[in-house]
Enzyme design. Structure first.
Site, PDB file in Angstrom:
ATOM      1  CD  GLU A   1      23.044 -18.653  35.750  1.00  0.00           C
ATOM      2  OE1 GLU A   1      22.769 -19.621  34.991  1.00  0.00           O
ATOM      3  OE2 GLU A   1      23.857 -17.764  35.436  1.00  0.00           O
TER       4      GLU A   1
ATOM      5  NE  ARG B   1      25.125 -11.359  34.368  1.00  0.00           N
ATOM      6  CZ  ARG B   1      24.576 -11.740  33.247  1.00  0.00           C
ATOM      7  NH1 ARG B   1      23.905 -10.872  32.508  1.00  0.00           N
ATOM      8  NH2 ARG B   1      24.679 -12.967  32.832  1.00  0.00           N
TER       9      ARG B   1
ATOM     10  CE  LYS C   1      26.700 -19.138  30.776  1.00  0.00           C
ATOM     11  NZ  LYS C   1      25.731 -18.376  31.570  1.00  0.00           N
TER      12      LYS C   1
HETATM   13  C1  3PG Z   1      24.293 -15.457  30.784  1.00  0.00           C
HETATM   14  O1  3PG Z   1      24.984 -14.949  31.646  1.00  0.00           O
HETATM   15  O2  3PG Z   1      24.010 -16.647  30.806  1.00  0.00           O
HETATM   16  C2  3PG Z   1      23.872 -14.620  29.620  1.00  0.00           C
HETATM   17  O3  3PG Z   1      24.224 -13.306  29.791  1.00  0.00           O
HETATM   18  C3  3PG Z   1      22.427 -14.730  29.285  1.00  0.00           C
HETATM   19  O4  3PG Z   1      22.304 -14.250  27.993  1.00  0.00           O
HETATM   20  P1  3PG Z   1      20.916 -13.835  27.358  1.00  0.00           P
HETATM   21  O5  3PG Z   1      20.587 -12.498  27.918  1.00  0.00           O
HETATM   22  O6  3PG Z   1      21.163 -13.774  25.876  1.00  0.00           O
HETATM   23  O7  3PG Z   1      19.892 -14.868  27.713  1.00  0.00           O
END
Ligand code: 3PG
Length: 212
Positions: free
Chosen positions: A39, A43, A127
């Site tokens: 994924e 951002r 999710k």
């Molecule tokens: C996402 O967008 O899925 C999260 O920001 C991922 O979070 P993490 O950095 O705790 O894995």
């Protein structure tokens, strides 16, 4: 979306890519670690470009676009070659944009009412965001009763340390996370270490398959 999550299991790496130059090495490192689904989060200014480059170079990987929080991002992601889309939450307008773009969509939820809303939009793979350690594990256990057949991808707080507590749950399809490709290792071009993190996650998950 169910098949995408099945193929991603145990982990869907959530990538924050600052430089397109690093994207291909990063994808190669993850692939060397046995990862098949990625994924790329939208951002960073060059995320779409990175996604496009990965798709071009690694046709065998399944590449999604993540952090879709504006409706127009769905078409942009599709046009860049994304094969699925992910959002941290869901609104009526985002669900409509997802429907219009025609790609499999993983909307984010956090509460029972949000699960119900996602169900109303027709989504059964969700999710769970953010996944807050033991609180979220308990919540997913509670979700199993009322939400039969719904599969979750907990993300946002998952690491190698709590990975198994999530993967053990029957309603968890896979987990997502950035820990597989942290900024520090990407910036240091520590590709072997990133491959190793992916291998370790797969080995940990593999231990679940071994009879006690
Ligand atoms: C996402 O967008 O899925 C999260 O920001 C991922 O979070 P993490 O950095 O705790 O894995």
């Amino acid at each position: 979306m169910e098949q995408v999550l099945q193929r991603a299991r145990p982990v869907l790496p959530v990538l924050v890519i600052e430089e397109v130059d690093l994207a291909l090495d990063l994808a190669a490192a993850l692939q060397a670690g046995g990862i098949e689904v990625l994924e790329v989060t939208l951002r960073t200014p060059r995320a779409l470009e990175a996604l496009q480059a990965i798709r071009r170079q690694f046709p065998e990987l399944l590449v999604g676009a993540g952090t879709l929080i504006h409706t127009e991002q769905f078409a942009e992601a599709r046009d860049a070659g994304a094969q699925f889309c992910v959002s941290p939450g869901c609104t009526e307008r985002l669900a409509a944009a997802a429907e219009d773009c025609g790609l499999p969509y993983l909307p984010g939820v956090m509460t029972p009412s949000e699960v119900l809303l996602a169900l109303e939009y027709g989504y059964r793979s969700l999710k769970l965001f953010p996944a807050n350690g033991t609180t979220s594990v308990k919540m997913l256990k509670s979700f199993k009763g009322p939400f039969t057949g719904i599969r979750f991808c907990p993300t946002g707080g998952v690491t190698a340390d709590n990975l198994l507590t999530f993967l053990r749950l029957p309603n968890v399809a896979c987990v997502g996370g950035t820990w597989i490709a942290p900024h520090s290792l990407v910036r240091a071009r520590a590709w072997d270490q990133i491959s190793q993190l992916a291998v370790e996650a797969r080995q940990l998950a593999g231990s679940l398959e071994v009879p006690a």
